[in-house]
Structure formats: structure tokens, C-alpha cells
Design a protein around this motif. Sequence first.
Motif, short mmCIF file in Angstrom:
data_model
loop_
_atom_site.label_atom_id
_atom_site.label_comp_id
_atom_site.label_asym_id
_atom_site.label_seq_id
_atom_site.Cartn_x
_atom_site.Cartn_y
_atom_site.Cartn_z
N PRO A 1 56.54 -3.63 -18.45
CA PRO A 1 55.07 -3.73 -18.44
C PRO A 1 54.63 -4.93 -17.61
CG PRO A 1 55.94 -3.65 -20.69
CD PRO A 1 57.10 -3.79 -19.78
N THR A 2 53.48 -4.83 -17.04
CA THR A 2 52.96 -5.94 -16.24
C THR A 2 52.08 -6.86 -17.05
OG1 THR A 2 51.12 -4.56 -15.52
CG2 THR A 2 53.07 -4.63 -14.09
N GLU A 3 51.76 -6.45 -18.28
CA GLU A 3 50.96 -7.29 -19.18
C GLU A 3 51.40 -7.01 -20.61
OE1 GLU A 3 46.98 -4.62 -19.67
OE2 GLU A 3 47.18 -5.78 -17.83
N PRO A 4 51.12 -7.91 -21.54
CA PRO A 4 51.54 -7.68 -22.93
C PRO A 4 51.01 -6.36 -23.48
CG PRO A 4 50.79 -9.94 -22.65
CD PRO A 4 50.47 -9.20 -21.38
N LEU A 5 51.77 -5.76 -24.38
CA LEU A 5 51.39 -4.49 -24.98
C LEU A 5 50.60 -4.70 -26.28
CD1 LEU A 5 54.76 -2.57 -24.46
CD2 LEU A 5 52.71 -2.52 -23.04
N HIS A 6 50.04 -5.87 -26.45
CA HIS A 6 49.31 -6.21 -27.67
C HIS A 6 48.25 -7.25 -27.30
CE1 HIS A 6 51.60 -9.91 -27.47
NE2 HIS A 6 52.69 -9.18 -27.36
N GLY A 7 47.37 -7.54 -28.22
CA GLY A 7 46.31 -8.52 -27.97
C GLY A 7 46.60 -9.87 -28.60
N ASN B 1 48.38 -13.76 -29.09
CA ASN B 1 48.63 -14.94 -28.27
C ASN B 1 50.15 -15.13 -28.19
OD1 ASN B 1 48.76 -17.43 -27.05
ND2 ASN B 1 47.94 -18.56 -28.79
N TRP B 2 50.80 -14.51 -27.25
CA TRP B 2 52.26 -14.52 -27.16
C TRP B 2 52.81 -15.92 -26.92
CZ3 TRP B 2 54.48 -16.29 -22.73
CH2 TRP B 2 53.68 -16.32 -21.60
N GLU B 3 52.00 -16.83 -26.42
CA GLU B 3 52.46 -18.19 -26.20
C GLU B 3 52.61 -18.97 -27.52
OE1 GLU B 3 49.57 -19.50 -23.31
OE2 GLU B 3 51.02 -19.17 -21.70
N ASN B 4 52.14 -18.38 -28.61
CA ASN B 4 52.28 -19.01 -29.92
C ASN B 4 53.24 -18.22 -30.82
OD1 ASN B 4 51.84 -21.08 -31.71
ND2 ASN B 4 50.01 -20.16 -32.61
N PHE B 5 54.09 -17.40 -30.23
CA PHE B 5 55.15 -16.74 -31.00
C PHE B 5 56.25 -17.76 -31.23
CE2 PHE B 5 54.57 -12.09 -29.36
CZ PHE B 5 53.33 -12.05 -29.96
N PHE B 6 56.94 -17.65 -32.34
CA PHE B 6 58.13 -18.47 -32.52
C PHE B 6 59.22 -17.65 -33.18
CE2 PHE B 6 55.40 -19.41 -36.12
CZ PHE B 6 56.24 -19.46 -37.22
N VAL B 7 60.44 -18.14 -33.07
CA VAL B 7 61.62 -17.41 -33.52
C VAL B 7 62.22 -18.14 -34.72
CG1 VAL B 7 63.89 -16.57 -32.84
CG2 VAL B 7 62.06 -16.67 -31.16
N LYS C 1 70.08 -11.60 -38.11
CA LYS C 1 68.86 -11.21 -37.41
C LYS C 1 68.08 -12.45 -37.00
CE LYS C 1 68.19 -6.99 -40.08
NZ LYS C 1 67.28 -6.26 -40.96
N VAL C 2 67.15 -12.25 -36.07
CA VAL C 2 66.13 -13.26 -35.79
C VAL C 2 64.78 -12.60 -35.98
CG1 VAL C 2 67.53 -14.64 -34.21
CG2 VAL C 2 66.13 -12.81 -33.30
N ALA C 3 63.80 -13.36 -36.40
CA ALA C 3 62.45 -12.84 -36.61
C ALA C 3 61.52 -13.47 -35.59
CB ALA C 3 61.97 -13.16 -38.02
N ILE C 4 60.66 -12.64 -35.00
CA ILE C 4 59.61 -13.13 -34.12
C ILE C 4 58.34 -13.21 -34.97
CG2 ILE C 4 58.29 -12.78 -31.99
CD1 ILE C 4 61.30 -13.11 -31.51
N ILE C 5 57.73 -14.39 -35.02
CA ILE C 5 56.57 -14.62 -35.89
C ILE C 5 55.38 -15.05 -35.04
CG2 ILE C 5 55.68 -16.02 -37.79
CD1 ILE C 5 58.54 -16.19 -38.83
N ASP C 6 54.22 -14.47 -35.36
CA ASP C 6 52.97 -14.84 -34.70
C ASP C 6 52.51 -16.15 -35.33
OD1 ASP C 6 50.27 -15.18 -33.99
OD2 ASP C 6 49.94 -13.02 -33.87
#
Length: 118
Positions: free
Chosen positions: A49-55, A57-63, A71-76
Motif C-alpha cells: 500500500p502507498t498509505e496506511p490502511l487505517h486512520g 496515528n501509526w507513529e504512536n504505535f508501540f511493540v 508473540k509480540v503485540a502492536i499497541i495503539d
Amino acid sequence: MNNFDGILTEQEIKDMATYIMMEPPQPPEMSLAQMKKTRKVYVEEADYPTEPLHGRNWENFFVVIERDVGKVAIIDGDTKEVLVHIPTGYAVHVIKASEHHKLNEPEESGPLLVHDGP
């Protein structure tokens, strides 16, 4: 270190010391061609994809490492919602972003994309 007199003979102690001081054998290395043969491509780069598939703030995701379940969890970070659990297949102990590594060659990998549904 404990003395092994009475547990091992003098010759066994010398043999163990010699063994420990031996240079370990070099593991076989895979050539780039061999690595490319075994590589699995799940999504072609042209299909990224050329842009995120959601609305979000991906810059504030953490693992978060879920070490005991592999497993690892991706958290908003804005909503504190767990977006996805990613199975790692092994016990992850450290996660580092690639921008913190000094690479001799450019790394050709796609972005981490997380979507809201199946």
C-alpha cells in the motif's frame, strides 16, 4: 571455580581444559543465491500500500514482547488498544527499530502495516 579433584581424573581435567581452549569450527554460511532460493515472499513490493490502511496515528504505535507465548503485540499508543498479536515462533527478548542499526548496505524491506480487520 570449583576444583574437580575427586570428580574427574587429572587427565580428564587436562583434556577438558584442552577442549575448552580449542578454536570452535566455523558454521557453514549460506550464499546470497541460496538465501534467495529459500526466501518466501508473501506480498510483492509492487503490491505494498502507498498509505496506511487505517486512520490511526501509526507513529504512536508501540511493540510489547509477549515472551512466554512467543508473540509480540502492536499497541495503539493513543487508545491503548491492542491492534494485533504477531506470532514470532520463538521467544523474543529485544526489539530494535532498524533505524538504530548501522547498515553497510541498504535494507530492502517493506513497512510494517497493521490493519483493523481480516
